[in-house]
Design an enzyme around this catalytic site. Structure first.
Site, PDB file in Angstrom:
ATOM      1  N   LEU A 143      29.762  11.544 -21.066  1.00 27.80           N
ATOM      2  CA  LEU A 143      31.056  11.730 -20.419  1.00 27.80           C
ATOM      3  C   LEU A 143      32.104  11.939 -21.507  1.00 27.80           C
ATOM      4  O   LEU A 143      32.505  11.006 -22.188  1.00 27.80           O
ATOM      5  CB  LEU A 143      31.401  10.514 -19.559  1.00 27.80           C
ATOM      6  N   ALA A 172      29.592   7.011 -22.334  1.00 29.43           N
ATOM      7  CA  ALA A 172      30.988   7.393 -22.111  1.00 29.43           C
ATOM      8  C   ALA A 172      31.744   7.384 -23.435  1.00 29.43           C
ATOM      9  O   ALA A 172      31.640   6.440 -24.223  1.00 29.43           O
ATOM     10  CB  ALA A 172      31.644   6.442 -21.120  1.00 29.43           C
ATOM     11  N   ASP A 173      32.510   8.426 -23.659  1.00 31.53           N
ATOM     12  CA  ASP A 173      33.192   8.646 -24.931  1.00 31.53           C
ATOM     13  C   ASP A 173      34.364   7.682 -25.115  1.00 31.53           C
ATOM     14  O   ASP A 173      34.688   6.870 -24.249  1.00 31.53           O
ATOM     15  CB  ASP A 173      33.680  10.095 -24.989  1.00 31.53           C
ATOM     16  N   LEU A 174      35.030   7.843 -26.262  1.00 31.76           N
ATOM     17  CA  LEU A 174      36.186   7.014 -26.614  1.00 31.76           C
ATOM     18  C   LEU A 174      37.440   7.606 -25.961  1.00 31.76           C
ATOM     19  O   LEU A 174      38.241   8.284 -26.601  1.00 31.76           O
ATOM     20  CB  LEU A 174      36.355   6.981 -28.135  1.00 31.76           C
ATOM     21  N   PHE A 175      37.628   7.363 -24.676  1.00 30.28           N
ATOM     22  CA  PHE A 175      38.807   7.869 -23.982  1.00 30.28           C
ATOM     23  C   PHE A 175      40.015   7.022 -24.382  1.00 30.28           C
ATOM     24  O   PHE A 175      39.998   5.802 -24.235  1.00 30.28           O
ATOM     25  CB  PHE A 175      38.613   7.798 -22.467  1.00 30.28           C
TER      26      PHE A 175
END
Length: 876
Positions: free
Chosen positions: A527, A602-605
């Site tokens: 993501l 999930a990425d570093l949002f």
């Protein structure tokens, strides 16, 4: 009723205000505040299912505007002719209260179904169609009622003989400003969406009952005190035909909102792009138009009527648009002025965003307010209904975000779109070629600006740097910037994203660490793509199918510039050909994807960015759990340098409600940019040591080299990343506000740490490592007691290593740093020879001093070989 884009544009006129008139102004004020609050609530709820792509954002906005226009147009005559307009107004407010409250309660239940109905990868027609018509159908009864409330309210007080058209517009606009700021800064952070909806419904109900109790105008049924006497009306309207007036109403609505879209897009490259940033920009826009209309109330006689007055105003508007547009080139310098004047802090940061917005939008919106007020009076003079005028203006305004944001800015750039908007105002000037300098002066300035101004974009270049690519996308400006060393970095709205073309062990570990924790992953979902480096690393495994979801198509297009082959050389598009990249909203994709995944990463949002907080909610985490295959694993990466501890606690609390067995890992030992990961495997909470060892020894030499370069050569490198067990996380999150769709704590809390951080990342990391604990038995199934003791020593040494880094003063002299660190680090290695980071640090210092003191360097390397006989992992 005032729309989000600020359709109402009139401020308080200088008229005597009695008790009944004051009551009308208060009703308009409350109605405007509720209208903006409702729109924020519904937009946030719908975006959780329809997505945050430009398709969904503009479709929801278009559906809202369309409903307003439909209501104003459909009810214009029946309200105008009604003998009891107060009943109409009261009934409309009751409809808004009950339908609005019911809709706010229903939308969270519909969210999963709406997302699945659109699908994970819909066609353009399906996406646009459903994203527009679903909100239109759901919102139409209430938005149509909102569109007719202000005409009904104006009709109520006109029937009493009081001319309150401008005053009611003014109060409605002021209410919109208060609603914008109140709901974003106070109501939603403190109450949540549902409680805010209940408060709005209660206020709508008060408006309805108050109007019915006052019964304004009902004693003179059918009496219509004209705003302009018939003789004056004929004189004022003689020069402007009704068709021309409709064109001016539509054109001013389209161009006015078009300028707002343009200014917000440009300012987003210098502001922090938080929920507060956008609230301030909207409030400035509304206040500017209100101030202009307020001035018009006092100076209308001096402006002149008919074409002459309108031509003069349109000439002013061209000049003001060009002046405000020119200030956009200096927006980055205006932004920092309050901090220079008053010192750094959240208030100065917000003041800077408001100042840049005021200079850019103040002059144009002031004249827009004057022009709109003039058009309202011309409409009344031409016997047009107020509802009809609002409907035409609102319907045209609804098209502006689509045409300017989706078409003009990507096609012409921000500068080209600005010039076209100013040219549109020139084209609207009645009697252009007969007005002398009223037309020629703005035209000359427009030509000068077209000839001499550079591209309107912001890209911070490092010394010796250059821009490799730049795209004005439909949602953001995306650029790739290369520094003097040849390292390329991705910029979104002029903000550097995590990773670069020189990405090394940490970025590899973001992909590989979660994958190695699964015994045999066959399909992985990422993501967020960013530079595409992590998905490319994962795709090196020939047995793994990798899907990646990225909100911005321009980011996917830029990814080949960062692609790398296994030896670190540029690989171009070939490095990403095995990745199935999808341009879509991550939340909707997770809801609608038909397949399940063994690993979801999930990425570093950045939690402060508008919209990112929705990817840290309990509801999103629950959707991810549903998307996991049996035995699947979910890893949510978190950048501790982007959030305060309270924000982290809220995210952890939401994660643990869905994954109570969740644990934490530390992917890097950096003190300034620490990255944590929340990891959970619901079906098999603990890991089997033999399976982990097998994953770390793949048969392919390329994969073994890749794991070594990521610092994952053996089980100590992998399990050594463990930072907290589930019990420590439960204690950490106890009492924290759970981030959820109804209580978006992260969205409203995280920006304050961005504007004015209260602590440094290393201080936050120290707080965590001092309180979190980890036990081998919580991570592993039955294992060798000797191995568990060695692993426990590794974790203890890792904590001491970080504390040593925090306590050691840095020095540019490697010999001085070696003096300070050599004995403490050797002591750590004696306690845990497996702890490679300490050995890597000493090897780097030995290399740095070898030219000056080769004997000392050689002696240190021999000692390291004795303490850590195994070959060190390859690191970059």
């Amino acid at each position: 009723m005032t729309s989000l884009a600020g359709v109402s544009r009139v401020a308080l006129p200088a008229v005597p205000v009695g008790g009944r008139q004051l009551a009308g102004l208060l009703l308009a004020l409350a109605s405007g505040a509720c209208g903006l609050a409702w729109q924020f609530i519904w937009t946030q709820q719908l975006s959780n299912s329809l997505g945050h792509e430009i398709v969904a954002v503009l479709a929801v906005l278009g559906a809202f505007f369309g409903g307003l226009a439909i209501g104003a147009w459909a009810l214009r005559r029946v309200i105008e002719r009604s003998a009891r307009p107060a009943l109409w107004y009261g009934g409309l407010e009751l409809l808004i209260a009950f339908w609005g409250l019911g809709l706010s309660l229903l939308l969270p239940v519909l969210t999963p179904g709406l997302g699945r109905l659109i699908g994970a990868e819909p066609s353009a027609w399906r996406h646009w169609g459903l994203a527009f018509f679903l909100p239109l159908l759901l919102l139409l009864p209430v938005t149509a009622a909102m569109g007719a409330t202000l005409p009904a309210l104006e009709r109520c007080w006109r029937s009493t003989g009081a001319s309150l058209l401008s005053a009611l517009y003014s109060a409605n606009t002021l209410g919109a400003v208060l609603g914008t700021l109140g709901v974003v800064f106070i109501a939603i952070p403190q109450l949540g969406l549902q409680a805010t909806a209940m408060a709005c419904a209660a206020l709508n109900l008060v408006c309805a009952l108050s109007a019915l109790a006052l019964k304004p105008g009902q004693h003179s049924a059918g009496a219509q005190a004209a705003t302009v006497p018939p003789v004056a009306a004929a004189a004022a309207g003689a020069e402007v035909g009704r068709r021309h007036l409709w064109l001016l109403l539509a054109g001013s609505g389209w161009l006015g909102i078009g300028y707002e879209v343009l200014a917000v897009r440009v300012l987003s490259q210098v502001t922090e792009n938080t929920v507060y940033s956008y609230a301030l920009l909207l409030a400035v826009y509304l206040l500017g138009t209100a101030a202009g209309a307020g001035w018009h109330q006092r100076a209308r006689a001096r402006l002149g009527a008919g074409q002459a007055g309108l031509a003069r105003l349109l000439g002013w508007l061209v000049l003001a648009t060009l002046a405000g547009g020119l200030s956009l080139w200096a927006a980055d310098r205006l932004l920092v002025l309050p901090a220079r004047w008053f010192g750094p802090g959240a208030a100065s940061a917000l003041a800077g965003e408001a100042l840049a917005a005021a200079v850019a939008m103040g002059p144009p919106t002031w004249v827009m307010g004057v022009l709109f007020a003039q058009l309202c009076h011309q409409a009344r003079a031409s016997q047009m209904t107020l509802g009809g005028a609002l409907a035409v203006n609102t319907a045209a305004a609804a098209l502006a975000p689509w045409l300017v944001g989706v078409w003009l800015i990507p096609l012409l750039g921000a500068r080209g779109a600005l010039l076209l908007i100013a040219a549109g105002y020139l084209a609207l000037m009645p009697g252009l070629w007969r007005r002398g300098s009223g037309f020629w002066l703005p035209l000359v300035l427009w030509l000068l600006m077209a000839a001499f101004t550079p591209a309107l974009r912001f890209v911070d270049l490092p010394p010796g740097g250059r821009v490799l690519s730049y795209r004005d996308g439909v949602m953001a400006a995306v650029s790739v910037v290369e520094d003097g060393r040849g390292v390329a970095r991705l910029h979104i709205n002029n903000r550097v994203q995590e990773g670069s073309s020189a990405s090394g062990a940490i970025e590899r570990r973001l992909a590989l660490l979660p994958l190695q924790l699964h015994p045999k992953p066959q399909r992985a979902l990422f993501l967020g793509l960013g530079t595409g480096y992590t998905v490319q690393v994962a795709a090196r495994d020939p047995g793994l199918q990798v899907d990646g979801v990225e909100l911005l198509p321009e980011v996917i297009e830029a990814a080949p510039l960062f692609a790398r082959s296994p030896n670190g050389q540029p690989a171009g598009q070939a490095g990403l050909e095995r990745v199935h990249a999808v341009a879509a909203d991550a939340r909707r994709y997770v809801l609608a994807a038909p397949q399940r995944y063994d690993v979801v990463i999930a990425d570093l949002f950045h939690p402060a960015r508008s919209g990112a907080g929705a990817l840290y909610t309990r509801e999103h985490f629950a959707a991810v759990r549903e998307r996991l295959a049996p035995g699947g694993l979910f890893c949510q990466w978190l950048a501790l340098h982007q959030m305060e501890v309270e924000t982290l606690r809220s995210i952890v609390a939401a994660y643990l409600e869905v994954f109570p067995e969740g644990r934490a890992v530390l992917v890097s030992n950096s003190l300034d940019t620490p990255v944590l990961g929340l990891v959970a495997r619901p079906d098999m909470p603990r890991f089997e040591l033999g399976a982990l060892r097998a994953r770390l020894a793949p048969p392919q030499p390329e994969l073994r080299q890749l794991l070594g370069s990521a610092g994952l050569a053996d089980e100590f490198d992998l399990l050594g990343a463990a930072l907290a067990d589930s019990r420590s996380l439960q204690r950490f999150a106890q009492g924290a506000a759970v981030n959820s769709d109804d209580r978006p704590f992260v969205t409203h809390r995280a920006p304050w740490a961005t504007y004015a951080p209260a602590s440094q990342p290393r201080e936050r990391l120290h707080e965590l490592i001092s309180s979190w604990r980890v036990e081998p038995g919580d991570w592993l199934q039955s294992a060798d007691p000797v191995f568990e003791q060695r692993l426990q020593r590794y974790w203890d040494v890792r904590r001491r290593y970080l504390e040593l880094g925090m306590a050691t003063a840095p020095s540019p002299d490697p010999a001085a740093m070696l003096d300070r660190l050599q004995q403490p680090l050797l002591g750590l290695l004696r306690d845990s020879p497996e702890f490679r980071p300490a050995a890597d640090t000493l090897r780097a210092l030995a290399a740095a001093v070898s030219a000056r003191d080769p004997g000392r360097a050689d002696e240190l390397l021999r000692e390291l070989a004795r303490l850590q006989p195994r070959a060190p992992a390859l690191r970059s």
